[in-house]
Enzyme design. Structure first.
Site, PDB file in Angstrom:
ATOM      1  N   HIS A  33      58.054  36.343  73.273  1.00  0.00           N
ATOM      2  CA  HIS A  33      58.933  35.576  72.180  1.00  0.00           C
ATOM      3  C   HIS A  33      58.265  34.312  71.455  1.00  0.00           C
ATOM      4  CE1 HIS A  33      62.357  35.726  69.511  1.00  0.00           C
ATOM      5  NE2 HIS A  33      62.438  34.461  69.691  1.00  0.00           N
ATOM      6  N   ASP A  35      58.712  31.326  69.087  1.00  0.00           N
ATOM      7  CA  ASP A  35      59.255  30.566  68.126  1.00  0.00           C
ATOM      8  C   ASP A  35      58.557  29.449  66.961  1.00  0.00           C
ATOM      9  OD1 ASP A  35      62.303  31.678  68.593  1.00  0.00           O
ATOM     10  OD2 ASP A  35      61.534  30.683  70.854  1.00  0.00           O
ATOM     11  N   HIS A  66      59.062  35.144  66.056  1.00  0.00           N
ATOM     12  CA  HIS A  66      60.506  34.534  65.391  1.00  0.00           C
ATOM     13  C   HIS A  66      60.138  33.411  64.314  1.00  0.00           C
ATOM     14  CE1 HIS A  66      64.677  33.068  65.825  1.00  0.00           C
ATOM     15  NE2 HIS A  66      64.277  33.357  65.094  1.00  0.00           N
ATOM     16  N   MET A  68      61.299  30.722  62.035  1.00  0.00           N
ATOM     17  CA  MET A  68      62.532  29.818  61.689  1.00  0.00           C
ATOM     18  C   MET A  68      61.734  28.854  60.602  1.00  0.00           C
ATOM     19  SD  MET A  68      64.386  29.401  65.130  1.00  0.00           S
ATOM     20  CE  MET A  68      62.944  29.615  66.300  1.00  0.00           C
ATOM     21  N   GLY A 142      66.659  26.305  66.480  1.00  0.00           N
ATOM     22  CA  GLY A 142      65.963  25.164  66.466  1.00  0.00           C
ATOM     23  C   GLY A 142      65.556  24.523  67.701  1.00  0.00           C
ATOM     24  N   PHE A 143      66.158  24.759  68.615  1.00  0.00           N
ATOM     25  CA  PHE A 143      66.160  24.114  70.177  1.00  0.00           C
ATOM     26  C   PHE A 143      66.300  24.900  71.190  1.00  0.00           C
ATOM     27  CE2 PHE A 143      67.278  20.875  67.214  1.00  0.00           C
ATOM     28  CZ  PHE A 143      66.196  19.877  67.348  1.00  0.00           C
ATOM     29  N   GLY A 176      69.257  33.120  72.684  1.00  0.00           N
ATOM     30  CA  GLY A 176      69.762  31.929  73.083  1.00  0.00           C
ATOM     31  C   GLY A 176      70.880  31.804  74.168  1.00  0.00           C
ATOM     32  N   GLY A 177      70.434  30.938  75.061  1.00  0.00           N
ATOM     33  CA  GLY A 177      71.426  30.486  76.174  1.00  0.00           C
ATOM     34  C   GLY A 177      71.762  31.717  77.172  1.00  0.00           C
ATOM     35  N   GLY A 197      64.354  32.251  77.708  1.00  0.00           N
ATOM     36  CA  GLY A 197      63.433  30.941  77.790  1.00  0.00           C
ATOM     37  C   GLY A 197      63.589  30.283  79.102  1.00  0.00           C
TER      38      GLY A 197
END
Length: 218
Positions: A33, A35, A66, A68, A142-143, A176-177, A197
């Protein structure tokens, strides 16, 4: 439960990225992935076309790119030529959603359509039969290293119900998370592509981390 693991390179050690790509392959990770952040759509900047082009030479893993970025149609050709297999973009980032979908397909890549936590999932569901993947963000984009937003679980359930009801094979990716403690819940909600991640790269022991994720998803 069977699922595709897409490891986010945002959490990797860039100084030894070739070695970490090899470890991902050896661990049985299917996708990478990537980003891409522009500092406008999100308040961060990551990497772009030259980086993806350079690591494409080092691995045959599926590149899950991905975007953004604002008005992604401006750059999809460059990312396709750099080696992307699938290009996802955000429904919030453009008024040219259909045109962007068509452009990515014309370049020979699969298409993903992403939505942020605050966006109603209906915004992407109406395109579900035209793309290969829907991406539900379970943190604010974004993070990295954020905590999973449990309010997004209902969006995953709704998306899976829609895909099933319409007989669609579109992938449902969640980003995410995600970690070993919440993975099974997210899979039960309907995800079949998981972005990991920190959960994949933490401590530098990729093989053990991926094994823990696989065991958590059983």
């Amino acid at each position: 439960m069977e699922y595709i693991l897409s490891s986010s390179l945002l959490a990797c050690d860039f100084s030894v990225i070739e070695e970490e790509l090899k470890q991902l392959e050896e661990a049985g990770v299917e996708w990478v992935h990537l980003d891409v952040m522009d500092g406008q759509f999100v308040q961060n900047i990551s990497f772009g076309v030259p980086f993806i082009k350079s690591i494409r030479k080092k691995t045959d893993l599926f590149f899950d790119v991905h975007l953004m970025i604002v008005e992604p149609i401006r750059f999809v050709k460059q990312f396709a030529e750099a080696g992307a297999n699938l290009i996802s973009f955000h429904v919030e980032a453009t008024d040219r959603v259909q045109e962007t979908i068509d452009r990515i397909h014309a370049l020979g890549c699969k298409v993903g359509l992403a939505c942020s936590p605050d966006t109603d999932v209906d915004a992407v569901l109406k395109y579900a039969d035209q793309v290969e993947l829907l991406l539900i963000m379970s943190v604010q984009p974004g993070f990295g290293a954020q905590t999973y937003l449990r309010c997004c679980t209902a969006k995953i359930v709704k998306t899976r119900q829609y895909l099933t009801a319409h007989g669609l094979s579109t992938y449902l990716e969640v980003d995410g998370g995600i970690n070993a403690s919440n993975l099974k819940m997210i899979l039960k909600a309907g995800a079949d592509v998981i972005v990991a991640g920190n959960a994949a790269f933490s401590g530098g022991n990729i093989g053990a981390n991926v094994k823990a994720l696989r065991e958590a998803g059983v």
